[in-house]
Design an enzyme around this catalytic site. Structure first.
Site, PDB file in Angstrom:
ATOM      1  N   HIS A 163     -11.876  11.350   3.513  1.00 54.26           N
ATOM      2  CA  HIS A 163     -11.655  12.407   2.505  1.00 54.26           C
ATOM      3  C   HIS A 163     -11.959  13.786   3.090  1.00 54.26           C
ATOM      4  O   HIS A 163     -11.193  14.731   2.907  1.00 54.26           O
ATOM      5  CB  HIS A 163     -12.600  12.219   1.302  1.00 54.26           C
ATOM      6  CG  HIS A 163     -12.341  11.005   0.476  1.00 54.26           C
ATOM      7  ND1 HIS A 163     -13.335  10.117   0.123  1.00 54.26           N
ATOM      8  CD2 HIS A 163     -11.198  10.537  -0.098  1.00 54.26           C
ATOM      9  CE1 HIS A 163     -12.826   9.164  -0.639  1.00 54.26           C
ATOM     10  NE2 HIS A 163     -11.528   9.388  -0.786  1.00 54.26           N
ATOM     11  N   LYS A 211     -14.356   3.220 -15.135  1.00 54.31           N
ATOM     12  CA  LYS A 211     -14.384   2.649 -13.776  1.00 54.31           C
ATOM     13  C   LYS A 211     -15.800   2.288 -13.322  1.00 54.31           C
ATOM     14  O   LYS A 211     -15.963   1.669 -12.284  1.00 54.31           O
ATOM     15  CB  LYS A 211     -13.769   3.652 -12.787  1.00 54.31           C
ATOM     16  CG  LYS A 211     -12.367   3.279 -12.335  1.00 54.31           C
ATOM     17  CD  LYS A 211     -11.961   4.135 -11.149  1.00 54.31           C
ATOM     18  CE  LYS A 211     -10.739   3.600 -10.434  1.00 54.31           C
ATOM     19  NZ  LYS A 211     -10.370   4.440  -9.286  1.00 54.31           N
ATOM     20  N   ARG A 236      -3.095   6.581   4.270  1.00 48.92           N
ATOM     21  CA  ARG A 236      -3.672   5.797   5.363  1.00 48.92           C
ATOM     22  C   ARG A 236      -2.631   4.886   6.002  1.00 48.92           C
ATOM     23  O   ARG A 236      -2.516   4.797   7.203  1.00 48.92           O
ATOM     24  CB  ARG A 236      -4.826   4.930   4.836  1.00 48.92           C
ATOM     25  CG  ARG A 236      -6.054   5.702   4.486  1.00 48.92           C
ATOM     26  CD  ARG A 236      -6.999   4.876   3.677  1.00 48.92           C
ATOM     27  NE  ARG A 236      -6.400   4.501   2.406  1.00 48.92           N
ATOM     28  CZ  ARG A 236      -7.054   4.037   1.369  1.00 48.92           C
ATOM     29  NH1 ARG A 236      -8.351   3.845   1.439  1.00 48.92           N
ATOM     30  NH2 ARG A 236      -6.432   3.741   0.241  1.00 48.92           N
ATOM     31  N   SER A 271     -13.441   4.063  -0.092  1.00 55.88           N
ATOM     32  CA  SER A 271     -14.732   4.151  -0.778  1.00 55.88           C
ATOM     33  C   SER A 271     -15.172   2.772  -1.257  1.00 55.88           C
ATOM     34  O   SER A 271     -16.355   2.431  -1.178  1.00 55.88           O
ATOM     35  CB  SER A 271     -14.632   5.093  -1.977  1.00 55.88           C
ATOM     36  OG  SER A 271     -14.310   6.395  -1.560  1.00 55.88           O
TER      37      SER A 271
HETATM   38  O1  PNS Z   1      -9.074   8.345  -5.311  1.00 51.51           O
HETATM   39  P1  PNS Z   1      -8.069   7.730  -6.243  1.00 51.51           P
HETATM   40  O2  PNS Z   1      -8.757   6.763  -7.178  1.00 51.51           O
HETATM   41  O3  PNS Z   1      -6.909   7.124  -5.510  1.00 51.51           O
HETATM   42  O4  PNS Z   1      -7.484   8.938  -7.140  1.00 51.51           O
HETATM   43  C1  PNS Z   1      -6.452   8.698  -8.069  1.00 51.51           C
HETATM   44  C2  PNS Z   1      -6.137   9.925  -8.945  1.00 51.51           C
HETATM   45  C3  PNS Z   1      -7.393  10.625  -9.418  1.00 51.51           C
HETATM   46  C4  PNS Z   1      -5.324  10.898  -8.155  1.00 51.51           C
HETATM   47  C5  PNS Z   1      -5.313   9.389 -10.146  1.00 51.51           C
HETATM   48  O5  PNS Z   1      -6.003   8.324 -10.714  1.00 51.51           O
HETATM   49  C6  PNS Z   1      -5.019  10.418 -11.227  1.00 51.51           C
HETATM   50  O6  PNS Z   1      -4.229  11.304 -11.024  1.00 51.51           O
HETATM   51  N1  PNS Z   1      -5.692  10.277 -12.402  1.00 51.51           N
HETATM   52  C7  PNS Z   1      -5.537  11.179 -13.525  1.00 51.51           C
HETATM   53  C8  PNS Z   1      -4.708  10.550 -14.649  1.00 51.51           C
HETATM   54  C9  PNS Z   1      -3.239  10.854 -14.498  1.00 51.51           C
HETATM   55  O7  PNS Z   1      -2.799  11.995 -14.434  1.00 51.51           O
HETATM   56  N2  PNS Z   1      -2.443   9.784 -14.398  1.00 51.51           N
HETATM   57  C10 PNS Z   1      -1.017   9.880 -14.165  1.00 51.51           C
HETATM   58  C11 PNS Z   1      -0.747  10.140 -12.691  1.00 51.51           C
HETATM   59  S1  PNS Z   1       0.898   9.826 -12.298  1.00 51.51           S
END
Ligand code: PNS
Length: 157
Positions: free
Chosen positions: A17, A41, A89, A126
Site C-alpha cells: 500500500h 467486516k 498485484r 493485509s
Molecule cells: O482494500 P479493499 O478492501 O480492496 O478496498 C475496496 C474498496 C474500499 C475500494 C471498495 O470496497 C469500495 O469502494 N467500497 C465503498 C462502497 C462502494 O462504493 N461500492 C461500490 C464500488 S463499485
C-alpha cells in the site's frame, strides 16, 4: 491541480500500500488515502488506529488520510477527487478491480488508474499478513515499522 484518491481497507497497511501511495505522491499534486469504514467486516484495527498508522507511514506534505462510509463516488464528489488509483498485484485482482472501476465510472464518470505493485509485494495482502502474524509467522519485512509495532501489541509473542 490534480487530486488522487487511494481507497482501501488498510487493515493493516502493508508495504505494498505504502509503495502505491508514495508513487502517487510523486505524480499528483495531492493524494488522499481513503479508509473505508466497514463495521460489518470486523476489522483488526479501528478506523482511528488505521488512520494513525497510515499517517505515521506517510509523512508527506501532499498526502492526507481520511475515511468514508457509503459509496466511494459520494466521497470522491464530496472531496473533489479527480482520479481513483488502485494497485494491481496480479491478473486475479484485475477482474474485481475493472468491475469496480466501470461501476464507479457509470455512477459518477470518475476515472480509475491502475498502478502495478512492486513485484516483490505481488503476493502480499493485509488478510495474509494478519493470518500469518496471528499464527506466529514473521511478517516484519512486509509491513512498515509502525504497523509491525501495532501487530506486536495485538499478537504478543
Ligand atoms: O482494500 P479493499 O478492501 O480492496 O478496498 C475496496 C474498496 C474500499 C475500494 C471498495 O470496497 C469500495 O469502494 N467500497 C465503498 C462502497 C462502494 O462504493 N461500492 C461500490 C464500488 S463499485
Amino acid at each position: 491541480m490534480t487530486v488522487a484518491l487511494v481507497p482501501g481497507s488498510f487493515d493493516p497497511p502493508t508495504k505494498g500500500h505504502i509503495d502505491v501511495v508514495e508513487r502517487c505522491a510523486n505524480i499528483f499534486d495531492e493524494v488522499v488515502v481513503g479508509i473505508v469504514r466497514n463495521p460489518s467486516k470486523n476489522p483488526l484495527f479501528s478506523t482511528e488506529e488505521r488512520t494513525e498508522l497510515l499517517q505515521a507511514c506517510l509523512p508527506y506534505d501532499n498526502v492526507s488520510v481520511d475515511s468514508f462510509s457509503g459509496l466511494l463516488v459520494d466521497f470522491t464528489n464530496r472531496r473533489n477527487i479527480d482520479v481513483i488509483v488502485k494497485g494491481l498485484r496480479a491478473i486475479t485482482d484485475f477482474e474485481y478491480e475493472i468491475q469496480m472501476a466501470q461501476m464507479n465510472r457509470h455512477l459518477s464518470g470518475i476515472v480509475t488508474l491502475f498502478v502495478a505493485t512492486k513485484p516483490e509485494f505481488g503476493y502480499l495482502s493485509s488478510s495474509l499478513v494478519k493470518q500469518v502474524r496471528s499464527l506466529g509467522g514473521d511478517v516484519d519485512a512486509l509491513v512498515p515499522a509502525p504497523v509491525k509495532a501495532a501487530l506486536d501489541e495485538r499478537f504478543p509473542t
